[in-house]
Write a protein that holds these residues in place. Structure first.
Motif, PDB file in Angstrom:
ATOM      1  N   PHE A   1       0.849  -1.177   0.000  1.00  0.00           N
ATOM      2  CA  PHE A   1       0.000   0.000   0.000  1.00  0.00           C
ATOM      3  C   PHE A   1       0.891   1.236   0.000  1.00  0.00           C
ATOM      4  CE2 PHE A   1      -2.603  -3.176   2.288  1.00  0.00           C
ATOM      5  CZ  PHE A   1      -3.727  -3.175   1.480  1.00  0.00           C
ATOM      6  N   LEU A   2       0.319   2.342  -0.411  1.00  0.00           N
ATOM      7  CA  LEU A   2       1.020   3.615  -0.366  1.00  0.00           C
ATOM      8  C   LEU A   2       0.652   4.344   0.923  1.00  0.00           C
ATOM      9  CD1 LEU A   2       0.357   4.815  -4.032  1.00  0.00           C
ATOM     10  CD2 LEU A   2       2.431   3.734  -3.129  1.00  0.00           C
ATOM     11  N   ALA A   3       1.550   5.178   1.392  1.00  0.00           N
ATOM     12  CA  ALA A   3       1.280   5.949   2.607  1.00  0.00           C
ATOM     13  C   ALA A   3       0.047   6.834   2.434  1.00  0.00           C
ATOM     14  CB  ALA A   3       2.492   6.782   2.982  1.00  0.00           C
ATOM     15  N   ILE A   4      -0.217   7.272   1.230  1.00  0.00           N
ATOM     16  CA  ILE A   4      -1.368   8.136   0.965  1.00  0.00           C
ATOM     17  C   ILE A   4      -2.697   7.395   1.194  1.00  0.00           C
ATOM     18  CG2 ILE A   4      -1.631   7.687  -1.503  1.00  0.00           C
ATOM     19  CD1 ILE A   4      -1.918  10.767  -1.820  1.00  0.00           C
ATOM     20  N   ASP A   5      -2.676   6.059   1.197  1.00  0.00           N
ATOM     21  CA  ASP A   5      -3.878   5.260   1.432  1.00  0.00           C
ATOM     22  C   ASP A   5      -4.300   5.244   2.897  1.00  0.00           C
ATOM     23  OD1 ASP A   5      -3.979   4.519  -1.253  1.00  0.00           O
ATOM     24  OD2 ASP A   5      -2.731   2.740  -0.924  1.00  0.00           O
ATOM     25  N   LEU A   6      -3.412   5.693   3.790  1.00  0.00           N
ATOM     26  CA  LEU A   6      -3.655   5.600   5.225  1.00  0.00           C
ATOM     27  C   LEU A   6      -4.379   6.838   5.750  1.00  0.00           C
ATOM     28  CD1 LEU A   6      -0.157   4.217   6.237  1.00  0.00           C
ATOM     29  CD2 LEU A   6      -2.270   2.925   5.901  1.00  0.00           C
ATOM     30  N   VAL A   7      -5.150   6.653   6.830  1.00  0.00           N
ATOM     31  CA  VAL A   7      -5.852   7.780   7.431  1.00  0.00           C
ATOM     32  C   VAL A   7      -4.905   8.649   8.259  1.00  0.00           C
ATOM     33  CG1 VAL A   7      -8.142   6.729   7.455  1.00  0.00           C
ATOM     34  CG2 VAL A   7      -6.620   6.384   9.394  1.00  0.00           C
ATOM     35  N   GLU A   8      -3.842   8.085   8.765  1.00  0.00           N
ATOM     36  CA  GLU A   8      -2.844   8.839   9.532  1.00  0.00           C
ATOM     37  C   GLU A   8      -1.870   9.457   8.540  1.00  0.00           C
ATOM     38  OE1 GLU A   8      -0.930  10.681  12.424  1.00  0.00           O
ATOM     39  OE2 GLU A   8      -2.698   9.460  12.864  1.00  0.00           O
ATOM     40  N   GLU A   9      -1.860  10.782   8.461  1.00  0.00           N
ATOM     41  CA  GLU A   9      -1.073  11.478   7.449  1.00  0.00           C
ATOM     42  C   GLU A   9       0.429  11.246   7.571  1.00  0.00           C
ATOM     43  OE1 GLU A   9      -2.187  15.560   7.733  1.00  0.00           O
ATOM     44  OE2 GLU A   9      -4.207  15.186   6.989  1.00  0.00           O
ATOM     45  N   SER A  10       0.924  11.078   8.791  1.00  0.00           N
ATOM     46  CA  SER A  10       2.372  10.949   8.983  1.00  0.00           C
ATOM     47  C   SER A  10       2.859   9.498   8.928  1.00  0.00           C
ATOM     48  CB  SER A  10       2.773  11.560  10.327  1.00  0.00           C
ATOM     49  OG  SER A  10       2.205  10.816  11.391  1.00  0.00           O
ATOM     50  N   ALA A  11       1.963   8.558   8.748  1.00  0.00           N
ATOM     51  CA  ALA A  11       2.345   7.141   8.752  1.00  0.00           C
ATOM     52  C   ALA A  11       3.007   6.736   7.435  1.00  0.00           C
ATOM     53  CB  ALA A  11       1.127   6.262   9.001  1.00  0.00           C
ATOM     54  N   VAL A  12       4.006   5.857   7.562  1.00  0.00           N
ATOM     55  CA  VAL A  12       4.728   5.328   6.409  1.00  0.00           C
ATOM     56  C   VAL A  12       4.911   3.831   6.627  1.00  0.00           C
ATOM     57  CG1 VAL A  12       6.886   5.429   5.112  1.00  0.00           C
ATOM     58  CG2 VAL A  12       5.975   7.510   6.118  1.00  0.00           C
ATOM     59  N   PHE A  13       4.726   3.042   5.582  1.00  0.00           N
ATOM     60  CA  PHE A  13       4.939   1.600   5.681  1.00  0.00           C
ATOM     61  C   PHE A  13       6.432   1.296   5.717  1.00  0.00           C
ATOM     62  CE2 PHE A  13       0.607   1.455   4.119  1.00  0.00           C
ATOM     63  CZ  PHE A  13       0.079   0.409   4.858  1.00  0.00           C
TER      64      PHE A  13
ATOM     65  N   ILE B   1      -6.237  -2.205   8.521  1.00  0.00           N
ATOM     66  CA  ILE B   1      -5.004  -1.539   8.957  1.00  0.00           C
ATOM     67  C   ILE B   1      -5.350  -0.174   9.544  1.00  0.00           C
ATOM     68  CG2 ILE B   1      -2.885  -0.412   8.161  1.00  0.00           C
ATOM     69  CD1 ILE B   1      -2.603  -2.654   6.129  1.00  0.00           C
ATOM     70  N   ASN B   2      -6.157   0.591   8.833  1.00  0.00           N
ATOM     71  CA  ASN B   2      -6.542   1.918   9.319  1.00  0.00           C
ATOM     72  C   ASN B   2      -7.293   1.848  10.649  1.00  0.00           C
ATOM     73  OD1 ASN B   2      -5.495   3.830   7.405  1.00  0.00           O
ATOM     74  ND2 ASN B   2      -6.982   3.078   5.926  1.00  0.00           N
ATOM     75  N   LEU B   3      -8.082   0.816  10.847  1.00  0.00           N
ATOM     76  CA  LEU B   3      -8.813   0.665  12.107  1.00  0.00           C
ATOM     77  C   LEU B   3      -7.897   0.273  13.272  1.00  0.00           C
ATOM     78  CD1 LEU B   3     -12.057  -1.113  10.856  1.00  0.00           C
ATOM     79  CD2 LEU B   3     -11.854   1.219  11.760  1.00  0.00           C
ATOM     80  N   SER B   4      -6.713  -0.241  12.978  1.00  0.00           N
ATOM     81  CA  SER B   4      -5.801  -0.672  14.039  1.00  0.00           C
ATOM     82  C   SER B   4      -4.943   0.473  14.593  1.00  0.00           C
ATOM     83  CB  SER B   4      -4.889  -1.797  13.531  1.00  0.00           C
ATOM     84  OG  SER B   4      -3.947  -1.280  12.603  1.00  0.00           O
ATOM     85  N   PHE B   5      -5.024   1.647  13.983  1.00  0.00           N
ATOM     86  CA  PHE B   5      -4.195   2.781  14.414  1.00  0.00           C
ATOM     87  C   PHE B   5      -4.680   3.359  15.735  1.00  0.00           C
ATOM     88  CE2 PHE B   5      -3.011   4.121   9.808  1.00  0.00           C
ATOM     89  CZ  PHE B   5      -2.235   2.978   9.689  1.00  0.00           C
ATOM     90  N   PRO B   6      -3.742   3.819  16.560  1.00  0.00           N
ATOM     91  CA  PRO B   6      -4.149   4.509  17.791  1.00  0.00           C
ATOM     92  C   PRO B   6      -4.707   5.896  17.451  1.00  0.00           C
ATOM     93  CG  PRO B   6      -1.767   4.589  17.547  1.00  0.00           C
ATOM     94  CD  PRO B   6      -2.289   3.712  16.434  1.00  0.00           C
ATOM     95  N   LEU B   7      -5.583   6.408  18.292  1.00  0.00           N
ATOM     96  CA  LEU B   7      -6.150   7.736  18.050  1.00  0.00           C
ATOM     97  C   LEU B   7      -5.084   8.815  18.168  1.00  0.00           C
ATOM     98  CD1 LEU B   7      -9.512   7.492  20.010  1.00  0.00           C
ATOM     99  CD2 LEU B   7      -9.151   7.373  17.556  1.00  0.00           C
TER     100      LEU B   7
END
Length: 172
Positions: free
Chosen positions: A21-33, A120-126
């Motif tokens: 996946f690309l980082a842009i696919d994630l809800v957390e803007e600063s997250a990187v795979f 994956i997005n649902l597993s992120f901490p708030l």
């Protein structure tokens, strides 16, 4: 990865795959795979329902919400979903409590890649933190507090309380 519902064998379909996946696919803007997402999924068809049970693992990098330092965040998540044909969703006017755990598919196909990304997005901490004890950055010098004592005076008085403080001084 598109799964055709009619092609799922009676005993179910087991899928073990790495997803990029690309980082842009994630809800957390600063997250990187840091590594691909590994998914182990079992898909079963039960009447009109499709049950999807799986586990996914990945390594991501986040920025700490307090000190802005990057840190590694391992994902090891299990999920259990029930998918129904989209037509069943249109039959109801209101959602019930039990409907909150269900997803819908259309045209007899499920996009497994979309489901994995959602999980994956649902597993992120708030509020991503490098550690629960992180004290953040110093508001005076901008130094990271966990790196050591900066010596800055941070006990500022709130000007909104100054009048009350003067009244208390006058009273004594």
């Amino acid at each position: 990865m598109i799964i055709d519902i009619d092609q799922i064998p009676r005993e179910g379909l087991a899928v073990e795959k790495d997803f990029e996946f690309l980082a842009i696919d994630l809800v957390e803007e600063s997250a990187v795979f840091l590594s691909p997402t590994h998914a182990e999924v079992v898909i079963r068809r039960v009447g009109e329902e499709v049950w999807i049970k799986g586990r996914l693992t990945a390594r991501l990098s986040f920025l700490c919400s307090r000190c802005l330092s990057p840190f590694e965040f391992p994902v090891d998540s299990r999920f259990d979903l029930i998918c129904l044909p989209e037509e069943m969703d249109m039959r109801k006017e209101e959602l019930d409590e039990e409907d909150m755990d269900k997803s819908f598919f259309r045209n007899g196909q499920i996009d497994l890649r979309e489901i994995i990304l959602e999980q994956i997005n649902l597993s992120f901490p708030l509020k991503p933190l490098c550690s629960p004890e992180c004290e953040g950055i110093c508001p005076v010098c901008g130094g990271i507090r966990r790196d050591g004592y900066c010596g800055c005076q941070t006990a500022e008085e709130d000007p909104r309380w100054a009048k009350l403080k003067s009244l208390m001084r006058d009273k004594n």
